[in-house]
Scaffold this motif. Sequence first.
Motif, PDB file in Angstrom:
ATOM      1  N   HIS A 206      19.065  -3.339   2.121  1.00 27.61           N
ATOM      2  CA  HIS A 206      17.793  -4.066   2.175  1.00 27.61           C
ATOM      3  C   HIS A 206      16.673  -3.136   2.613  1.00 27.61           C
ATOM      4  O   HIS A 206      15.577  -3.121   2.016  1.00 27.61           O
ATOM      5  CB  HIS A 206      17.920  -5.260   3.123  1.00 27.61           C
ATOM      6  N   ALA A 207      16.895  -2.326   3.647  1.00 28.34           N
ATOM      7  CA  ALA A 207      15.884  -1.381   4.123  1.00 28.34           C
ATOM      8  C   ALA A 207      15.590  -0.321   3.066  1.00 28.34           C
ATOM      9  O   ALA A 207      14.437   0.075   2.856  1.00 28.34           O
ATOM     10  CB  ALA A 207      16.349  -0.723   5.420  1.00 28.34           C
ATOM     11  N   ARG A 208      16.635   0.142   2.383  1.00 25.15           N
ATOM     12  CA  ARG A 208      16.457   1.160   1.346  1.00 25.15           C
ATOM     13  C   ARG A 208      15.564   0.647   0.218  1.00 25.15           C
ATOM     14  O   ARG A 208      14.659   1.334  -0.251  1.00 25.15           O
ATOM     15  CB  ARG A 208      17.823   1.605   0.815  1.00 25.15           C
ATOM     16  N   THR A 209      15.805  -0.593  -0.195  1.00 20.61           N
ATOM     17  CA  THR A 209      15.000  -1.203  -1.266  1.00 20.61           C
ATOM     18  C   THR A 209      13.560  -1.412  -0.817  1.00 20.61           C
ATOM     19  O   THR A 209      12.604  -1.132  -1.557  1.00 20.61           O
ATOM     20  CB  THR A 209      15.621  -2.542  -1.693  1.00 20.61           C
ATOM     21  N   LEU A 210      13.392  -1.894   0.420  1.00 19.43           N
ATOM     22  CA  LEU A 210      12.062  -2.164   0.958  1.00 19.43           C
ATOM     23  C   LEU A 210      11.243  -0.884   1.072  1.00 19.43           C
ATOM     24  O   LEU A 210      10.073  -0.832   0.664  1.00 19.43           O
ATOM     25  CB  LEU A 210      12.187  -2.845   2.318  1.00 19.43           C
ATOM     26  N   LEU A 211      11.835   0.186   1.633  1.00 21.83           N
ATOM     27  CA  LEU A 211      11.109   1.446   1.795  1.00 21.83           C
ATOM     28  C   LEU A 211      10.780   2.064   0.445  1.00 21.83           C
ATOM     29  O   LEU A 211       9.700   2.654   0.272  1.00 21.83           O
ATOM     30  CB  LEU A 211      11.937   2.411   2.642  1.00 21.83           C
ATOM     31  N   ALA A 212      11.680   1.946  -0.532  1.00 23.87           N
ATOM     32  CA  ALA A 212      11.419   2.495  -1.861  1.00 23.87           C
ATOM     33  C   ALA A 212      10.216   1.813  -2.499  1.00 23.87           C
ATOM     34  O   ALA A 212       9.352   2.481  -3.092  1.00 23.87           O
ATOM     35  CB  ALA A 212      12.656   2.342  -2.740  1.00 23.87           C
ATOM     36  N   SER A 213      10.126   0.494  -2.358  1.00 22.64           N
ATOM     37  CA  SER A 213       8.982  -0.234  -2.936  1.00 22.64           C
ATOM     38  C   SER A 213       7.688   0.124  -2.210  1.00 22.64           C
ATOM     39  O   SER A 213       6.622   0.223  -2.837  1.00 22.64           O
ATOM     40  CB  SER A 213       9.228  -1.734  -2.873  1.00 22.64           C
ATOM     41  N   MET A 214       7.769   0.355  -0.903  1.00 21.26           N
ATOM     42  CA  MET A 214       6.585   0.749  -0.149  1.00 21.26           C
ATOM     43  C   MET A 214       6.101   2.122  -0.570  1.00 21.26           C
ATOM     44  O   MET A 214       4.887   2.359  -0.702  1.00 21.26           O
ATOM     45  CB  MET A 214       6.875   0.715   1.358  1.00 21.26           C
ATOM     46  N   LEU A 215       7.004   3.057  -0.798  1.00 26.97           N
ATOM     47  CA  LEU A 215       6.617   4.394  -1.225  1.00 26.97           C
ATOM     48  C   LEU A 215       5.965   4.356  -2.603  1.00 26.97           C
ATOM     49  O   LEU A 215       4.990   5.067  -2.864  1.00 26.97           O
ATOM     50  CB  LEU A 215       7.834   5.311  -1.234  1.00 26.97           C
ATOM     51  N   ILE A 216       6.499   3.527  -3.491  1.00 26.29           N
ATOM     52  CA  ILE A 216       5.901   3.388  -4.830  1.00 26.29           C
ATOM     53  C   ILE A 216       4.478   2.846  -4.708  1.00 26.29           C
ATOM     54  O   ILE A 216       3.551   3.333  -5.365  1.00 26.29           O
ATOM     55  CB  ILE A 216       6.767   2.468  -5.698  1.00 26.29           C
ATOM     56  N   ALA A 217       4.284   1.844  -3.844  1.00 31.77           N
ATOM     57  CA  ALA A 217       2.960   1.271  -3.639  1.00 31.77           C
ATOM     58  C   ALA A 217       1.989   2.299  -3.062  1.00 31.77           C
ATOM     59  O   ALA A 217       0.827   2.360  -3.464  1.00 31.77           O
ATOM     60  CB  ALA A 217       3.056   0.053  -2.727  1.00 31.77           C
ATOM     61  N   CYS A 218       2.481   3.130  -2.130  1.00 28.86           N
ATOM     62  CA  CYS A 218       1.623   4.174  -1.529  1.00 28.86           C
ATOM     63  C   CYS A 218       1.198   5.199  -2.567  1.00 28.86           C
ATOM     64  O   CYS A 218       0.045   5.637  -2.594  1.00 28.86           O
ATOM     65  CB  CYS A 218       2.368   4.857  -0.383  1.00 28.86           C
ATOM     66  N   ARG A 219       2.125   5.583  -3.439  1.00 26.54           N
ATOM     67  CA  ARG A 219       1.791   6.558  -4.479  1.00 26.54           C
ATOM     68  C   ARG A 219       0.794   5.983  -5.464  1.00 26.54           C
ATOM     69  O   ARG A 219      -0.120   6.671  -5.933  1.00 26.54           O
ATOM     70  CB  ARG A 219       3.064   6.994  -5.195  1.00 26.54           C
ATOM     71  N   ASP A 220       0.941   4.696  -5.801  1.00 25.23           N
ATOM     72  CA  ASP A 220       0.010   4.053  -6.722  1.00 25.23           C
ATOM     73  C   ASP A 220      -1.390   4.000  -6.122  1.00 25.23           C
ATOM     74  O   ASP A 220      -2.390   4.202  -6.825  1.00 25.23           O
ATOM     75  CB  ASP A 220       0.487   2.635  -7.050  1.00 25.23           C
ATOM     76  N   ASP A 221      -1.473   3.741  -4.805  1.00 29.98           N
ATOM     77  CA  ASP A 221      -2.774   3.676  -4.133  1.00 29.98           C
ATOM     78  C   ASP A 221      -3.463   5.030  -4.074  1.00 29.98           C
ATOM     79  O   ASP A 221      -4.680   5.120  -4.077  1.00 29.98           O
ATOM     80  CB  ASP A 221      -2.602   3.117  -2.709  1.00 29.98           C
ATOM     81  N   SER A 222      -2.629   6.110  -3.981  1.00 33.36           N
ATOM     82  CA  SER A 222      -3.211   7.453  -3.879  1.00 33.36           C
ATOM     83  C   SER A 222      -3.579   8.020  -5.238  1.00 33.36           C
ATOM     84  O   SER A 222      -4.233   9.045  -5.329  1.00 33.36           O
ATOM     85  CB  SER A 222      -2.253   8.383  -3.156  1.00 33.36           C
TER      86      SER A 222
END
Length: 222
Positions: A206-222
């Motif tokens: 669950h943590a692995r999936t959550l952090l992966a989605s957060m990293l994708i969102a951060c890259r999209d924002d940058s």
Amino acid sequence: AVKMQLAMEKVNQRNLRDGLVRLEMGVGIDTGTVIVGSVGSLVRAKYTAVGSSVNLAARIESCTVGGQVLISRATLAASGDVIDVAAPFAIEAKGFREPVAVYEVRGAGDLRVPVIRQRFMPLDPPMSVNISTFEGKHVEGARFDAFVHAISERGARLHPDQRLALLQDLNIRLPGQRGGEVAEVYAKVIEMGDEVTVRFTGMNQHARTLLASMLIACRDDS
């Protein structure tokens, strides 16, 4: 030990191909005299190594994060000029009265330990998490809160409500649940300053999936 770290890239290429998670390991080494052989009785026996150097190697290994090779002063002295090491730092090793100096190995001969670089992505707003410290398998004290300001694939930068110590082991609970499963991350403190930097040492799916989605969102924002 350096060859073991270099071999992890092939291990992880195979893991990723087979749909498995990426693995990391740390290595701790001490040099000294030990007893090696079958220990026990006819009822129960095992082949093992026993001695102070065995214990110290285990304590040193417990201070590593993935990709590291840490050695004692005795190992450094026995190795001569074959190895390249960083400046020493002291650890508190259980069972040893005085702090123990350890060295991070950068290379041995023509071989170099792979350098793991982290690219931290800022979180806006910061993420509130809940933390407990532990030693071995035992939780120490009450849980407390922290705010995570940046994350990478392998770690995070955070501001905790409670003072932490270098190399301290942490259990971090991320917000939200999935099917009753709490997103849990295990980490180790690797830098202290205005903020605390931690390296992840393990996490549930669950943590692995959550952090992966957060990293994708951060890259999209940058």
